[in-house]
Motif scaffolding. Structure first.
Motif, mmCIF file in Angstrom:
data_model
loop_
_atom_site.group_PDB
_atom_site.id
_atom_site.type_symbol
_atom_site.label_atom_id
_atom_site.label_comp_id
_atom_site.label_asym_id
_atom_site.label_seq_id
_atom_site.Cartn_x
_atom_site.Cartn_y
_atom_site.Cartn_z
ATOM 1 N N GLN A 192 0.808 -1.292 0.084
ATOM 2 C CA GLN A 192 0.073 0.136 0.138
ATOM 3 C C GLN A 192 0.677 1.348 -0.057
ATOM 4 O OE1 GLN A 192 -2.516 -0.638 3.526
ATOM 5 N NE2 GLN A 192 -4.022 -1.660 2.555
ATOM 6 N N MET A 193 2.094 1.135 0.590
ATOM 7 C CA MET A 193 2.668 2.321 0.774
ATOM 8 C C MET A 193 3.462 2.696 -0.527
ATOM 9 S SD MET A 193 6.356 2.953 2.962
ATOM 10 C CE MET A 193 7.376 1.990 1.871
ATOM 11 N N ILE A 194 4.137 1.474 -0.955
ATOM 12 C CA ILE A 194 4.819 1.660 -2.479
ATOM 13 C C ILE A 194 3.888 1.940 -3.469
ATOM 14 C CG2 ILE A 194 6.086 0.135 -4.174
ATOM 15 C CD1 ILE A 194 7.733 0.697 -1.761
ATOM 16 N N CYS A 195 2.577 1.345 -3.373
ATOM 17 C CA CYS A 195 1.849 1.810 -4.602
ATOM 18 C C CYS A 195 1.366 3.264 -4.515
ATOM 19 C CB CYS A 195 0.657 0.982 -4.579
ATOM 20 S SG CYS A 195 0.781 -0.613 -5.357
ATOM 21 N N VAL B 177 3.070 5.855 -3.098
ATOM 22 C CA VAL B 177 3.929 6.762 -3.850
ATOM 23 C C VAL B 177 4.208 6.668 -5.287
ATOM 24 C CG1 VAL B 177 6.718 7.078 -3.665
ATOM 25 C CG2 VAL B 177 5.650 6.387 -1.781
ATOM 26 N N MET B 178 4.079 5.499 -5.779
ATOM 27 C CA MET B 178 4.055 5.247 -7.364
ATOM 28 C C MET B 178 2.930 6.044 -8.010
ATOM 29 S SD MET B 178 7.053 3.483 -7.836
ATOM 30 C CE MET B 178 7.927 4.045 -6.313
ATOM 31 N N ARG B 179 1.857 5.838 -7.392
ATOM 32 C CA ARG B 179 0.796 6.268 -8.026
ATOM 33 C C ARG B 179 0.784 8.082 -8.084
ATOM 34 N NH1 ARG B 179 -2.741 4.523 -4.693
ATOM 35 N NH2 ARG B 179 -3.086 2.350 -5.850
ATOM 36 N N GLU B 180 1.135 8.387 -7.066
ATOM 37 C CA GLU B 180 1.268 9.952 -6.828
ATOM 38 C C GLU B 180 2.501 10.498 -7.846
ATOM 39 O OE1 GLU B 180 2.060 13.287 -3.231
ATOM 40 O OE2 GLU B 180 1.996 11.072 -3.017
ATOM 41 N N ASN B 181 3.383 9.795 -8.181
ATOM 42 C CA ASN B 181 4.589 10.366 -8.593
ATOM 43 C C ASN B 181 4.897 9.989 -10.098
ATOM 44 O OD1 ASN B 181 6.038 11.960 -6.466
ATOM 45 N ND2 ASN B 181 5.526 10.224 -5.420
ATOM 46 N N PHE B 182 4.244 8.831 -10.779
ATOM 47 C CA PHE B 182 4.696 8.213 -11.938
ATOM 48 C C PHE B 182 3.510 7.710 -12.652
ATOM 49 C CE2 PHE B 182 8.305 7.102 -9.207
ATOM 50 C CZ PHE B 182 9.081 7.210 -9.744
ATOM 51 N N GLU B 183 3.644 8.104 -14.073
ATOM 52 C CA GLU B 183 2.505 7.770 -14.841
ATOM 53 C C GLU B 183 2.251 6.363 -15.121
ATOM 54 O OE1 GLU B 183 2.905 9.746 -18.514
ATOM 55 O OE2 GLU B 183 2.401 11.780 -17.889
ATOM 56 N N MET C 156 11.127 8.756 -3.036
ATOM 57 C CA MET C 156 11.487 9.665 -4.274
ATOM 58 C C MET C 156 12.460 10.600 -4.119
ATOM 59 S SD MET C 156 9.175 9.201 -6.403
ATOM 60 C CE MET C 156 9.542 10.702 -7.410
ATOM 61 N N GLU C 157 13.201 10.495 -2.949
ATOM 62 C CA GLU C 157 14.608 11.467 -2.663
ATOM 63 C C GLU C 157 15.639 10.500 -3.442
ATOM 64 O OE1 GLU C 157 17.679 12.782 0.765
ATOM 65 O OE2 GLU C 157 15.395 12.030 1.520
ATOM 66 N N ILE C 158 15.555 9.014 -3.218
ATOM 67 C CA ILE C 158 16.487 8.256 -3.908
ATOM 68 C C ILE C 158 16.480 8.094 -5.327
ATOM 69 C CG2 ILE C 158 17.302 6.023 -4.234
ATOM 70 C CD1 ILE C 158 17.846 6.893 -1.510
ATOM 71 N N TYR C 159 15.230 8.303 -5.807
ATOM 72 C CA TYR C 159 14.817 8.414 -7.383
ATOM 73 C C TYR C 159 15.523 9.815 -7.827
ATOM 74 C CZ TYR C 159 12.354 9.067 -11.602
ATOM 75 O OH TYR C 159 12.084 9.122 -12.861
ATOM 76 N N ARG C 160 15.217 10.662 -7.366
ATOM 77 C CA ARG C 160 15.818 12.097 -7.698
ATOM 78 C C ARG C 160 17.173 12.335 -7.769
ATOM 79 N NH1 ARG C 160 11.041 13.958 -4.622
ATOM 80 N NH2 ARG C 160 9.611 14.444 -5.772
ATOM 81 N N ARG C 161 17.857 11.368 -6.852
ATOM 82 C CA ARG C 161 19.280 11.574 -6.677
ATOM 83 C C ARG C 161 19.790 10.874 -7.923
ATOM 84 N NH1 ARG C 161 23.580 14.569 -5.399
ATOM 85 N NH2 ARG C 161 25.303 13.220 -4.738
ATOM 86 N N ALA C 162 18.886 9.619 -8.473
ATOM 87 C CA ALA C 162 19.503 8.983 -9.567
ATOM 88 C C ALA C 162 19.326 9.598 -10.746
ATOM 89 C CB ALA C 162 18.522 7.560 -9.912
ATOM 90 N N LEU C 163 18.539 10.833 -10.804
ATOM 91 C CA LEU C 163 18.160 11.519 -12.217
ATOM 92 C C LEU C 163 19.362 12.716 -12.138
ATOM 93 C CD1 LEU C 163 14.361 12.337 -12.083
ATOM 94 C CD2 LEU C 163 15.609 10.582 -13.237
ATOM 95 N N GLU C 164 20.140 12.921 -11.263
ATOM 96 C CA GLU C 164 21.224 13.747 -11.392
ATOM 97 C C GLU C 164 22.231 12.996 -11.935
ATOM 98 O OE1 GLU C 164 21.993 15.004 -7.284
ATOM 99 O OE2 GLU C 164 19.873 16.076 -6.949
ATOM 100 N N GLY C 165 22.155 11.811 -12.422
ATOM 101 C CA GLY C 165 23.296 11.171 -13.219
ATOM 102 C C GLY C 165 23.954 10.133 -12.424
ATOM 103 N N TYR C 166 23.411 9.625 -11.489
ATOM 104 C CA TYR C 166 23.799 8.202 -10.841
ATOM 105 C C TYR C 166 23.105 7.002 -11.301
ATOM 106 C CZ TYR C 166 26.367 11.507 -7.677
ATOM 107 O OH TYR C 166 27.097 12.378 -7.095
ATOM 108 N N ASP C 167 23.578 6.053 -11.592
ATOM 109 C CA ASP C 167 23.014 4.896 -12.241
ATOM 110 C C ASP C 167 22.673 3.967 -10.978
ATOM 111 O OD1 ASP C 167 23.368 4.652 -15.421
ATOM 112 O OD2 ASP C 167 25.420 5.679 -14.491
ATOM 113 N N VAL C 168 23.224 4.038 -9.898
ATOM 114 C CA VAL C 168 22.726 3.409 -8.557
ATOM 115 C C VAL C 168 22.699 4.258 -7.671
ATOM 116 C CG1 VAL C 168 23.227 1.146 -7.234
ATOM 117 C CG2 VAL C 168 23.818 1.203 -9.731
#
Length: 315
Positions: free
Chosen positions: A28-31, A33-39, A114-126
């Protein structure tokens, strides 16, 4: 409701092993976050030999959801451990980014995802999320030994979850068909990695059964052998100690020749030294045999997991 959602398609791989008491709330928690932030997103649950009502709780979660997420369930044929199970989930996932959740008892706030995901968007692959507190003593010892003997610059620590880019997944799969320890390979795949530490909540430690403990112990031993120089360093240290002992004995022999004091013939000390020497030889042989076992395993093992079947719980 958030208007500008992320365009990237993401996959969430969730490891399940007797998680009946917590899996429903976790999903429920994962969904949420995903539903709110991803298409678009998908959830892949990997059933690693669950003996409780974990699978029933996953289906109950879907029954309660009005907006049905895309959920797949991989049923392994028998208990195979978190590494093999997560490899199975990773192979089925098709997302541009992959979230890997190794447990269903979170000690972090949902916003950290989402903090982890946005960090990945800054150019980090893991990018990994690591707790500051509550790490087992045995885990601390393992990470200390690993980082001391690591052949690579990347240091590892206990993690709760991570996000991995599709490029990193492809890179790791090209490196080796047999992935014994994802965390170590991710941190040493040559791509940019990062770890975000957080102040974790109080959380009861997960009980590990005898089979699971044995699997983790074997994984730790294989990881130390494959990814570090620990055994070589220990062998060198033992050699130095033995060489030092020989120098001391030689010095004592020279001293006894020119001294008026004649030592009593010490067959006990000689036998003790010989016993110690033979013991160290046996230790070295054990290390060599373990090396050969791991090399053969990596060279000939192609199938990383055994699947009973895959269920598409939603379309």
């Amino acid at each position: 409701m958030q208007q500008n959602k992320e365009k990237n398609f993401v996959s969430c791989v969730v490891y399940l092993h007797d998680e009946g008491s917590s899996v429903k709330e976790f999903l429920q928690m994962i969904c949420g976050v995903m539903r709110e932030n991803f298409e678009k997103y998908e959830i892949i649950c990997v059933n690693d030999g669950c003996m409780d009502d974990t699978v029933e709780q996953v289906k109950a979660f879907l029954a309660d959801e009005a907006d049905k997420p895309v959920v797949s369930l991989i049923n392994l044929s028998y208990y195979q451990g978190v590494e093999s199970a997560m490899n199975a989930g990773s192979d089925l996932a098709v997302g541009d980014f992959l979230f890997e959740f190794d447990r269903c008892k979170p000690d972090f706030e949902p916003s950290l995802i989402m903090e982890i995901y946005r960090r990945a968007l800054e150019g980090y692959d893991v990018v990994a999320a690591a707790p500051r507190f509550g790490v087992r003593l045995t885990s601390r010892l393992f990470y200390m030994v690993y980082n001391w003997g690591s052949r690579f610059k990347g240091k590892i620590r206990q993690e709760r979850f991570r996000v991995v880019s599709r490029r990193a997944i492809n890179r790791v799969n090209q490196m080796n068909t047999y992935i014994p320890y994802r965390k170590a390979i991710y941190m040493n795949c040559g791509l940019k990695t990062d770890t975000i530490c957080y102040d974790n909540k109080e959380l009861g430690r997960r009980h590990q059964g005898r089979e699971e403990r044995g699997n983790r112990n074997m994984l730790a031993a294989d990881t130390i052998i494959i990814f570090t120089n620990v055994l070589e360093k220990l062998s060198m240290m033992v050699s130095v100690v033995l060489f030092g002992a020989l120098l001391i004995m030689f010095g004592y022999l020279v001293y006894s020749i020119f001294s008026k004091v004649r030592p009593v013939e010490g067959w006990l000390s000689i036998m003790s030294l010989m016993s110690f020497g033979f013991f160290m030889i046996s230790v070295m042989l054990t290390m060599i045999l373990k090396y050969l076992s791991v090399i053969l395993n990596m060279g000939f093992k192609r199938q990383r997991y055994v699947i009973e079947g895959v269920e598409k719980l939603t379309q």
